[in-house]
Design a protein around this motif. Structure first.
Motif, short mmCIF file in Angstrom:
data_model
loop_
_atom_site.label_atom_id
_atom_site.label_comp_id
_atom_site.label_asym_id
_atom_site.label_seq_id
_atom_site.Cartn_x
_atom_site.Cartn_y
_atom_site.Cartn_z
N LEU A 1 0.86 -1.39 0.03
CA LEU A 1 -0.09 0.11 0.00
C LEU A 1 0.72 1.30 -0.12
O LEU A 1 0.53 2.16 -0.65
CB LEU A 1 -0.95 0.07 1.08
N LEU A 2 1.98 1.30 0.80
CA LEU A 2 2.68 2.46 0.81
C LEU A 2 3.42 2.79 -0.59
O LEU A 2 3.43 4.09 -0.93
CB LEU A 2 3.88 2.22 1.78
N SER A 3 3.80 1.88 -1.37
CA SER A 3 4.04 1.92 -2.68
C SER A 3 3.18 2.60 -3.59
O SER A 3 3.41 3.20 -4.65
CB SER A 3 4.78 0.80 -3.39
N LEU A 4 1.79 2.34 -3.28
CA LEU A 4 0.91 3.21 -4.26
C LEU A 4 0.42 4.33 -3.78
O LEU A 4 -0.33 5.20 -4.44
CB LEU A 4 -0.59 2.21 -4.05
N LEU A 5 0.72 4.90 -2.69
CA LEU A 5 0.20 6.23 -2.08
C LEU A 5 0.79 7.41 -3.07
O LEU A 5 2.08 7.30 -3.52
CB LEU A 5 0.71 6.59 -0.65
N PRO A 6 -0.14 8.23 -3.08
CA PRO A 6 0.25 9.22 -4.43
C PRO A 6 1.15 10.33 -3.67
O PRO A 6 1.09 10.64 -2.48
CB PRO A 6 -1.19 9.86 -4.70
N SER A 7 1.85 11.07 -4.43
CA SER A 7 2.78 12.11 -4.13
C SER A 7 2.25 13.53 -4.39
O SER A 7 2.56 14.41 -3.77
CB SER A 7 4.14 11.94 -4.69
N ARG B 1 8.43 7.01 5.79
CA ARG B 1 8.15 5.99 4.35
C ARG B 1 7.46 6.94 3.71
O ARG B 1 7.25 6.42 2.19
CB ARG B 1 7.25 4.94 4.83
N HIS B 2 6.78 8.03 3.86
CA HIS B 2 6.17 9.08 3.07
C HIS B 2 5.77 10.22 3.52
O HIS B 2 5.88 10.59 4.64
CB HIS B 2 4.75 8.34 2.82
N PRO B 3 5.73 11.46 2.65
CA PRO B 3 5.60 12.67 3.10
C PRO B 3 4.33 12.89 3.59
O PRO B 3 3.41 13.71 3.04
CB PRO B 3 6.02 13.64 2.06
N PHE B 4 3.75 12.32 4.60
CA PHE B 4 2.24 12.35 5.16
C PHE B 4 1.84 13.79 5.72
O PHE B 4 2.85 14.44 6.12
CB PHE B 4 2.20 11.50 6.41
N ALA B 5 1.05 14.19 5.22
CA ALA B 5 0.37 15.73 5.81
C ALA B 5 0.06 15.53 7.31
O ALA B 5 0.31 16.46 7.73
CB ALA B 5 -0.90 15.85 4.93
N ALA B 6 -0.08 14.57 8.02
CA ALA B 6 -0.39 14.16 9.29
C ALA B 6 -0.36 12.65 9.52
O ALA B 6 -0.63 11.75 8.72
CB ALA B 6 -1.52 14.82 9.95
#
Length: 306
Positions: free
Chosen positions: A115-121, A151-156
């Protein structure tokens, strides 16, 4: 339930589509129901309970959140049905304004990695660590949050418990920051874009998942063949006939149970759920039919609306 229509009178308000994504059994449907304050998405301890995208609508103040509850993304099963379910997740990620990615606070799996690999940037993604109420060692939460943040630039990143309703308002506040300024898509009292016919089938399928073992639920599909309302709309009697498809005769026997008692319980509990949501009496008939190989037959899946 009602047909969505854009209402231009809500100019200056905020409205956006929010995808709830995550691996099977991470709590997406429970979170959706908690956010809405009503049950429109079925839940079960078994994975892959949700098979189709379900839209829930929450309007608070100037904000209208349009939630898309997706099937659990998984890499274990390879049937045509599961391929379609995974594609539904990919489609949702591409189409929405905001993504809420759910992870289990206690463990990280290969499905989480996929799932992490699918998250949009190119759009805000909020990471939710769910089931924090079940953590025995609360000190493990901070390292988990830190590892996920890399793992990802999460907004929160928000730890919460969908089951207990913990931190739900914090999640709403964060989601609201990213809603586009646009008229609402639905009337303020709308709960879901799914009609009662669809919800009736879902409630029956939930009881199959909850009351039977590991194998049977994944070999079943529920189709509503007849749905009629009698009387005034507020207190109408709904007459519903549904058919449960299974793949083998042995599964049909298990589903029916001794003298039909298992199916009777499934139908009774499903009917009670429908009456609570629909606000009126329901007369429900459920039949069982064997349809070999339905999960891998593309034509059958299309016919069944999957």
């Amino acid at each position: 339930m009602k047909s969505p229509e854009v209402d231009a009178t809500y100019s200056g308000s905020h409205c956006g589509f929010i995808a709830l994504v995550g691996r099977p059994s991470v709590g997406k449907s429970t979170l959706l129901n908690q956010l809405l304050g009503a049950k429109i998405s079925i839940t079960s301890s078994k994975p892959q309970t949700t098979r189709q995208r379900i839209t829930g609508v929450l309007t608070e103040g100037a904000n209208q959140f349009v939630f898309v509850d997706t099937p659990g993304f998984q890499t274990k099963h390879k049937s045509a049905l599961n391929a379609r379910m995974n594609q539904a997740v990919r489609d949702a990620l591409a189409e929405v304004d905001v993504v809420v990615a759910l992870f289990d606070a206690a463990r990280h799996t290969d499905a989480d990695e996929a799932l992490l690999s699918l998250l949009p940037s190119d759009k805000p993604v909020i990471a939710v660590l769910n089931k924090v109420d079940l953590l025995v060692d609360k000190t493990s939460l901070l390292p988990r949050l830190e590892a996920l943040s890399k793992r990802h630039p999460f907004a929160a990143l928000i730890p919460l418990s969908a089951e207990k309703g913990m931190q739900i308002n914090a999640l709403k506040t964060e989601m609201a920051k990213h809603l586009p300024v646009t008229p609402w898509l639905y009337p303020p009292d709308e709960l879901t874009d799914r009609d009662e016919r669809f919800l009736a089938a879902e409630f029956i399928r939930e009881k199959v998942f909850r009351l039977l073992g590991d194998e049977i639920p994944y070999s079943t599909h529920v189709a509503v063949e007849a749905f009629e309302s009698e009387g005034d709309s507020e207190h109408a009697l709904r007459r519903i006939q549904a058919r449960v498809y299974v793949e083998r005769d042995s599964q049909r026997a298990i589903l029916l149970g001794h003298q039909g008692q298992t199916m009777k319980r499934i139908a009774t509990e499903a009917r009670q759920e429908m009456e609570r949501l629909f606000g009126g009496k329901v007369y429900l008939v459920v039949l069982v039919q064997v349809k070999p190989g339905w999960k891998d037959n593309a034509r059958t899946l299309q016919h069944l609306g999957l």
